[in-house]
Every structure is written in C-alpha cells, then in structure tokens.
Design a protein around this motif. Sequence first.
Motif, PDB file in Angstrom:
ATOM      1  N   GLY A  39       0.805  -1.224   0.000  1.00 52.32           N
ATOM      2  CA  GLY A  39       0.000   0.000   0.000  1.00 52.32           C
ATOM      3  C   GLY A  39       0.831   1.264   0.000  1.00 52.32           C
ATOM      4  N   THR A  40       1.999   1.221  -0.648  1.00 50.50           N
ATOM      5  CA  THR A  40       2.897   2.389  -0.647  1.00 50.50           C
ATOM      6  C   THR A  40       2.819   3.207  -1.936  1.00 50.50           C
ATOM      7  N   GLN A  41       1.930   2.824  -2.868  1.00 51.03           N
ATOM      8  CA  GLN A  41       1.829   3.553  -4.125  1.00 51.03           C
ATOM      9  C   GLN A  41       1.416   4.996  -3.861  1.00 51.03           C
ATOM     10  N   SER A  42       2.069   5.928  -4.549  1.00 48.66           N
ATOM     11  CA  SER A  42       1.768   7.336  -4.332  1.00 48.66           C
ATOM     12  C   SER A  42       2.086   8.150  -5.575  1.00 48.66           C
ATOM     13  N   ALA A  43       1.247   9.114  -5.869  1.00 49.99           N
ATOM     14  CA  ALA A  43       1.494  10.053  -6.974  1.00 49.99           C
ATOM     15  C   ALA A  43       1.026  11.425  -6.517  1.00 49.99           C
ATOM     16  N   LYS A  44       1.497  12.474  -7.177  1.00 52.48           N
ATOM     17  CA  LYS A  44       1.174  13.839  -6.757  1.00 52.48           C
ATOM     18  C   LYS A  44      -0.032  14.395  -7.506  1.00 52.48           C
ATOM     19  N   THR A  45      -0.885  15.084  -6.774  1.00 54.12           N
ATOM     20  CA  THR A  45      -1.991  15.800  -7.390  1.00 54.12           C
ATOM     21  C   THR A  45      -1.462  17.136  -7.906  1.00 54.12           C
ATOM     22  N   ARG A  46      -2.310  17.884  -8.611  1.00 51.67           N
ATOM     23  CA  ARG A  46      -1.845  19.168  -9.152  1.00 51.67           C
ATOM     24  C   ARG A  46      -1.491  20.153  -8.037  1.00 51.67           C
ATOM     25  N   ALA A  47      -2.038  19.937  -6.843  1.00 53.85           N
ATOM     26  CA  ALA A  47      -1.724  20.818  -5.722  1.00 53.85           C
ATOM     27  C   ALA A  47      -0.330  20.538  -5.162  1.00 53.85           C
ATOM     28  N   GLU A  48       0.202  19.344  -5.428  1.00 53.42           N
ATOM     29  CA  GLU A  48       1.483  18.946  -4.841  1.00 53.42           C
ATOM     30  C   GLU A  48       2.648  19.056  -5.814  1.00 53.42           C
ATOM     31  N   VAL A  49       2.368  19.185  -7.114  1.00 54.51           N
ATOM     32  CA  VAL A  49       3.444  19.270  -8.100  1.00 54.51           C
ATOM     33  C   VAL A  49       4.085  20.652  -8.032  1.00 54.51           C
ATOM     34  N   ARG A  50       5.399  20.646  -8.133  1.00 56.70           N
ATOM     35  CA  ARG A  50       6.138  21.912  -8.018  1.00 56.70           C
ATOM     36  C   ARG A  50       5.882  22.791  -9.249  1.00 56.70           C
ATOM     37  N   GLY A  51       5.688  24.093  -9.017  1.00 59.36           N
ATOM     38  CA  GLY A  51       5.521  25.047 -10.114  1.00 59.36           C
ATOM     39  C   GLY A  51       4.061  25.269 -10.454  1.00 59.36           C
ATOM     40  N   GLY A  52       3.832  26.040 -11.515  1.00 60.39           N
ATOM     41  CA  GLY A  52       2.475  26.281 -11.982  1.00 60.39           C
ATOM     42  C   GLY A  52       1.732  27.370 -11.247  1.00 60.39           C
ATOM     43  N   GLY A  53       2.456  28.229 -10.541  1.00 59.09           N
ATOM     44  CA  GLY A  53       1.778  29.288  -9.791  1.00 59.09           C
ATOM     45  C   GLY A  53       1.276  30.416 -10.668  1.00 59.09           C
ATOM     46  N   ARG A  54       1.939  30.673 -11.790  1.00 60.64           N
ATOM     47  CA  ARG A  54       1.562  31.793 -12.671  1.00 60.64           C
ATOM     48  C   ARG A  54       0.753  31.283 -13.852  1.00 60.64           C
ATOM     49  N   LYS A  55      -0.223  32.059 -14.253  1.00 63.16           N
ATOM     50  CA  LYS A  55      -1.005  31.710 -15.439  1.00 63.16           C
ATOM     51  C   LYS A  55      -0.083  31.796 -16.661  1.00 63.16           C
ATOM     52  N   PRO A  56      -0.004  30.732 -17.498  1.00 61.54           N
ATOM     53  CA  PRO A  56       0.994  30.696 -18.582  1.00 61.54           C
ATOM     54  C   PRO A  56       0.800  31.778 -19.646  1.00 61.54           C
ATOM     55  N   TRP A  57      -0.422  32.121 -19.978  1.00 61.39           N
ATOM     56  CA  TRP A  57      -0.701  33.227 -20.900  1.00 61.39           C
ATOM     57  C   TRP A  57      -2.082  33.782 -20.586  1.00 61.39           C
ATOM     58  N   ARG A  58      -2.370  34.924 -21.161  1.00 62.75           N
ATOM     59  CA  ARG A  58      -3.634  35.586 -20.834  1.00 62.75           C
ATOM     60  C   ARG A  58      -4.816  34.752 -21.327  1.00 62.75           C
ATOM     61  N   GLN A  59      -5.978  35.028 -20.734  1.00 67.70           N
ATOM     62  CA  GLN A  59      -7.149  34.202 -20.980  1.00 67.70           C
ATOM     63  C   GLN A  59      -7.608  34.262 -22.444  1.00 67.70           C
ATOM     64  N   LYS A  60      -7.590  35.450 -23.032  1.00 73.28           N
ATOM     65  CA  LYS A  60      -8.152  35.606 -24.371  1.00 73.28           C
ATOM     66  C   LYS A  60      -7.151  36.256 -25.332  1.00 73.28           C
ATOM     67  N   GLY A  61      -7.397  36.034 -26.594  1.00 78.59           N
ATOM     68  CA  GLY A  61      -6.654  36.773 -27.606  1.00 78.59           C
ATOM     69  C   GLY A  61      -5.424  36.097 -28.166  1.00 78.59           C
TER      70      GLY A  61
END
Length: 207
Positions: A47-69
């Motif tokens: 029972g040691t299987q483990s993977a990271k959710t998007r909350a646990e993965v390093r990085g991704g704090g900034r929006k990569p590009w603007r929403q539109k356009g």
Amino acid sequence: MPKVALYNISGQQIGDIELNDNVFGIEVNQHVLYEAVKNQLANKRQGTQSAKTRAEVRGGGRKPWRQKGTGRARAGSIRQPNWVGGGVVFAPKPRDYSYSIPKKVKRLAMKSALSSKVQENEIVVLDELKMEQPKTKDMVNILKNFDVKRKALIVMQEKDENILKSVNNIPGVETALVNTLNVYDILKYDMFIITKDAARKVEEVYA
C-alpha cells in the motif's frame, strides 16, 4: 475417514494412514477458499503507491498566458493534469489494504484446502523426513522418488535446519511449519508433502 498411502523417503509405500474426516475429508467450499486467498493477498499488499496531485506538483503558480486573444486554449497552470509534468487526477495515495475475516471462515478455508489436496491426489504423507546433513542433491533425489516435477510444499512439525538448507536452492519447492501453514500456500503448490507427525498436529489444531 480418508485413507492415504504412507511412504518413506525412498518413495516406498510402507502402509496406510487414516486422516481425520473433519479436517481432510470435508466437502470443499470454493467460495470460502476464494475469500481466504483474497484476504491473504490483500493483507500482503504494501500500500505504498503514491502520486502527486496538481496541488502537490512543483511550479504552476503563474497563469501561462492571458485568458483571451492568443488563439490558444485557455490555461490556468502549467501543472494541470492534461499537461506533461502536471499532476495526476485522483492520484493514488498510501493506504492500508488489510482487513480481517471471521475465524470460522479461516478454519473452514484451511480444512477445505487440505481436503482438496486429498481429493485431487496431490498429498504425500511421509513416515519421517530427516537428513544427517544439508545437501540439495539428496533432497532433489527424495523429490524425484515422488515424481515431483513442479511446485511442492513440504510441511514439517518442527523446524529442521538441514531440511531448510537443502530446499533453499530448489526452484518451486518451499517448506512450512504447521503453525505457519496457510490456505494460499496449500493451493499455490501442486504437491503437498507432509510428515506423519505434522499431519497429526494439523488434525489436533483443526479437528
């Protein structure tokens, strides 16, 4: 009472032995065997299987590009699950898979497993199993006397280092003591080899 042949280590039948009907002669309950094996395999899981959710993965704090356009699909993080390097949706986490089954079910499963070996002629009862010194070649010859070509389980009443060391290097052959015997091992091995003393001890425990 089921009567089976009693052998010496040379493979010669020296008589018969009557086994307890309540242990080696009951009607095999397939469902109980299934439940017991499933329980044992579940309890073995780490029972040691483990993977990271998007909350646990390093990085991704900034929006990569603007929403539109930009002409590209909207994105809020470079670590969202559909991106390479992103988190895992419903990621597996360490957990305990073990659970318990009733004692009566365990006992019935053990007796069903033992009875199935008698009914399928996959049991060999030895008068005694002793070796003066550990020697794999001698153990191989003993097994050949009983035409053991596949997996075999040797059950003893007491621990014998000479037997254990002689069996260690033989593929598909294992040893067990009466107090470590379990349903999964009985069913896993094609041949069930047990000494007379061990058989009487099993009857004493499960009758």
